[in-house]
Design an enzyme around this catalytic site. Structure first.
Site, short mmCIF file in Angstrom:
data_model
loop_
_atom_site.label_atom_id
_atom_site.label_comp_id
_atom_site.label_asym_id
_atom_site.label_seq_id
_atom_site.Cartn_x
_atom_site.Cartn_y
_atom_site.Cartn_z
N LYS A 1 0.93 -0.92 -0.11
CA LYS A 1 -0.13 -0.02 0.47
C LYS A 1 1.33 1.62 0.20
O LYS A 1 0.67 2.42 -0.65
CB LYS A 1 -0.85 0.18 1.47
CG LYS A 1 -2.23 -0.82 1.23
CD LYS A 1 -3.20 0.03 1.97
CE LYS A 1 -4.44 -1.32 2.10
NZ LYS A 1 -5.46 -0.75 2.94
N LYS B 1 -11.21 -4.00 -4.42
CA LYS B 1 -12.25 -2.34 -4.16
C LYS B 1 -11.19 -1.53 -4.85
O LYS B 1 -12.05 -1.16 -5.36
CB LYS B 1 -12.95 -2.57 -3.26
CG LYS B 1 -12.23 -2.50 -1.58
CD LYS B 1 -13.07 -2.64 -0.69
CE LYS B 1 -12.68 -3.48 0.81
NZ LYS B 1 -13.22 -3.88 1.87
N LYS C 1 -4.99 -9.87 -6.90
CA LYS C 1 -5.99 -10.21 -6.52
C LYS C 1 -7.48 -9.44 -6.97
O LYS C 1 -7.06 -7.95 -7.12
CB LYS C 1 -5.75 -9.65 -5.10
CG LYS C 1 -7.10 -10.14 -3.41
CD LYS C 1 -6.02 -9.44 -2.42
CE LYS C 1 -6.40 -8.34 -1.91
NZ LYS C 1 -6.49 -7.83 -0.59
P1 TYM Z 1 -10.59 -6.04 3.57
O1 TYM Z 1 -12.19 -5.04 3.96
O2 TYM Z 1 -9.59 -5.78 2.76
O3 TYM Z 1 -11.26 -7.94 3.84
C1 TYM Z 1 -12.54 -8.13 4.50
C2 TYM Z 1 -11.98 -9.24 4.22
O4 TYM Z 1 -12.41 -9.76 2.61
C3 TYM Z 1 -11.21 -10.81 2.61
N1 TYM Z 1 -10.52 -10.84 0.84
C4 TYM Z 1 -10.61 -11.56 -0.19
N2 TYM Z 1 -11.47 -12.70 0.41
C5 TYM Z 1 -10.59 -13.93 -1.03
N3 TYM Z 1 -10.48 -13.32 -1.80
C6 TYM Z 1 -10.45 -12.17 -2.77
N4 TYM Z 1 -9.63 -10.92 -3.37
C7 TYM Z 1 -10.26 -11.21 -1.35
N5 TYM Z 1 -10.19 -9.41 -0.78
C8 TYM Z 1 -10.63 -9.39 0.43
C9 TYM Z 1 -9.78 -10.69 2.94
O5 TYM Z 1 -8.84 -11.51 3.45
C10 TYM Z 1 -11.06 -9.92 4.88
O6 TYM Z 1 -10.87 -11.08 4.92
N6 TYM Z 1 -7.91 -6.10 7.89
C11 TYM Z 1 -9.00 -6.38 7.31
C12 TYM Z 1 -10.09 -5.57 8.20
C13 TYM Z 1 -10.09 -6.67 9.43
C14 TYM Z 1 -10.31 -7.18 10.53
C15 TYM Z 1 -9.46 -7.30 11.27
C16 TYM Z 1 -10.55 -8.70 9.57
C17 TYM Z 1 -10.09 -5.06 10.42
N7 TYM Z 1 -9.99 -6.46 11.90
C18 TYM Z 1 -10.00 -8.27 12.59
C19 TYM Z 1 -9.93 -9.63 10.69
C20 TYM Z 1 -9.99 -9.45 12.06
C21 TYM Z 1 -8.94 -6.24 6.00
O7 TYM Z 1 -7.99 -4.87 5.72
O8 TYM Z 1 -9.86 -6.92 4.39
#
Ligand code: TYM
Length: 350
Positions: free
Chosen positions: A126, A212, A209
């Protein structure tokens, strides 16, 4: 370093509890749905205690327009409910309404080491070449994520593959806290990275990947896309000229084909083997329309329900507020114990 053991507790068996979060930093994608949301619902339906959070404080580690953030948080909540999260059975809330996250996040900033954080690949991706100019919050991001989980003594975290390193860091922080203070206070969390779609890839490039934040809208399916948009994106998805193989090994070195088969398997609730058996030898001219029909059949009801829920933002806010109260009731006593363990005086009345 271990300090005196005045707060030592006997090992407590931690009760199974699931926590996971999604950033409201844009519309949700098929990757979020298959890698996270769909599995969140399965965990809820297995009867495990489940706590799900829209992590708005994580979202602002990069610039967010306030009005859009509010809208995206509500839209995220609507997506959870439309996908099958029942706010009576799961706790659903937005992170900033439960201040324990930020408070424990600070304590974890003082536990995590600079070296650990510098190795986080998501930060490096990032920040890119711009690392002098990104927010301090982006660097500290994984410590707040550890706090999200540990504020509830959660033991399991369903996520996609891309969050694995952050969960390893969560384990390291919990272990270091326990060692430094001579306690067995935080559980060592178990990542749940399961199923055919732990890493859904871009429809334009099977090595990237689905995200969004990809500038090309053609690279992803959004949960707000209508049936025509979904079908068009799948029709135009990059593939290779070969038909589908007759064994899973035949998908090796064919990232785009592998991705579409994985998506099909996850949407249908089948194994990849099963999909390959059903479509062995099929051309993409046959497979893509079948995938588009399946995607529309699974996603259209969710999109319709999201739209229905979004018509009443007051009701969404009410659900998030109620969830936050329940979350706070779980996190506050844990945080008070953390303050005690770390030597903070808590003498304020009321
Ligand atoms: P975020 O918001 O990027 O994504 C949310 C969840 O979606 C999954 N994900 C995917 N899984 C499969 N293929 C993809 N292309 C894909 N894109 C996103 C992510 O793995 C995630 O499970 N850091 C985290 C948010 C967070 C969090 C937490 C998660 C903050 N605190 C505590 C678990 C526990 C994040 O940015 O996810």
């Amino acid at each position: 370093m271990s300090t005196q053991a005045s707060a030592v507790q006997t090992p407590t068996p931690f009760k199974p509890r699931i926590f996971s979060g999604i950033q409201p930093s844009g519309g949700l994608t098929l990757g979020n749905y298959l890698g996270a949301l769909k599995r969140f619902v399965e965990k809820q339906d297995e009867g495990i205690e489940t706590i799900y959070c829209l992590v708005d404080m994580h979202a602002i580690t990069v610039w967010q327009d306030p009005a859009k953030l509010r809208q995206q948080t509500r839209e995220g909540a609507a997506a959870f409910i439309a996908a099958g999260i029942d706010p009576a059975r799961s706790i659903l809330f937005n992170q900033s309404q439960v201040t324990a996250h930020a408070e424990l996040g600070w304590i974890f900033n003082c536990v995590a080491r600079m070296g650990w954080m510098s190795r986080m690949t998501q930060f490096k991706d990032k920040a890119g070449k711009n690392s002098e100019n990104v927010s301090l919050g982006l660097f500290a991001y994984p410590a707040l994520m550890a706090a999200d989980i540990m504020a509830y003594h959660a033991t399991m975290v369903p996520v996609g593959e891309d969050q694995k390193q952050h969960l390893e860091l969560t384990r390291d922080i919990a272990i270091k806290f326990n060692n430094d203070y001579g306690v067995n206070f935080f559980p060592v969390v178990e990542p749940l990275i399961e199923g055919a779609a732990t890493r859904v890839m871009s429809l334009r490039d099977g090595t990237k990947k689905m995200s969004k934040s990809d500038p090309s809208d053609q690279s992803r399916i959004n949960l707000t896309d209508d049936a025509d948009a979904i079908a068009a994106k799948i029709r135009k998805a990059k593939t290779d000229p070969e038909p589908l193989p007759d064994s899973v090994e035949g998908l090796k070195d064919r990232p785009e084909a592998r991705n579409l088969v994985n998506i099909y398997a996850a949407l249908a609730g089948h194994t990849v083997d099963q999909v390959i058996r059903d479509f062995a030898g099929a051309q993409f001219g046959t497979f893509k329309p079948a995938l588009a029909d399946l995607a529309v059949a699974k996603l259209a009801p969710i999109t319709a329900e999201m739209n229905r829920l979004m018509a009443d933002p007051g009701e969404i806010d009410r659900i998030l507020g109620e969830g936050a109260e329940r979350a706070d009731a779980l996190a506050r006593p844990i945080l008070e114990q953390v303050y005690d363990i770390t030597g903070m005086i808590r003498s304020r009345r009321g």
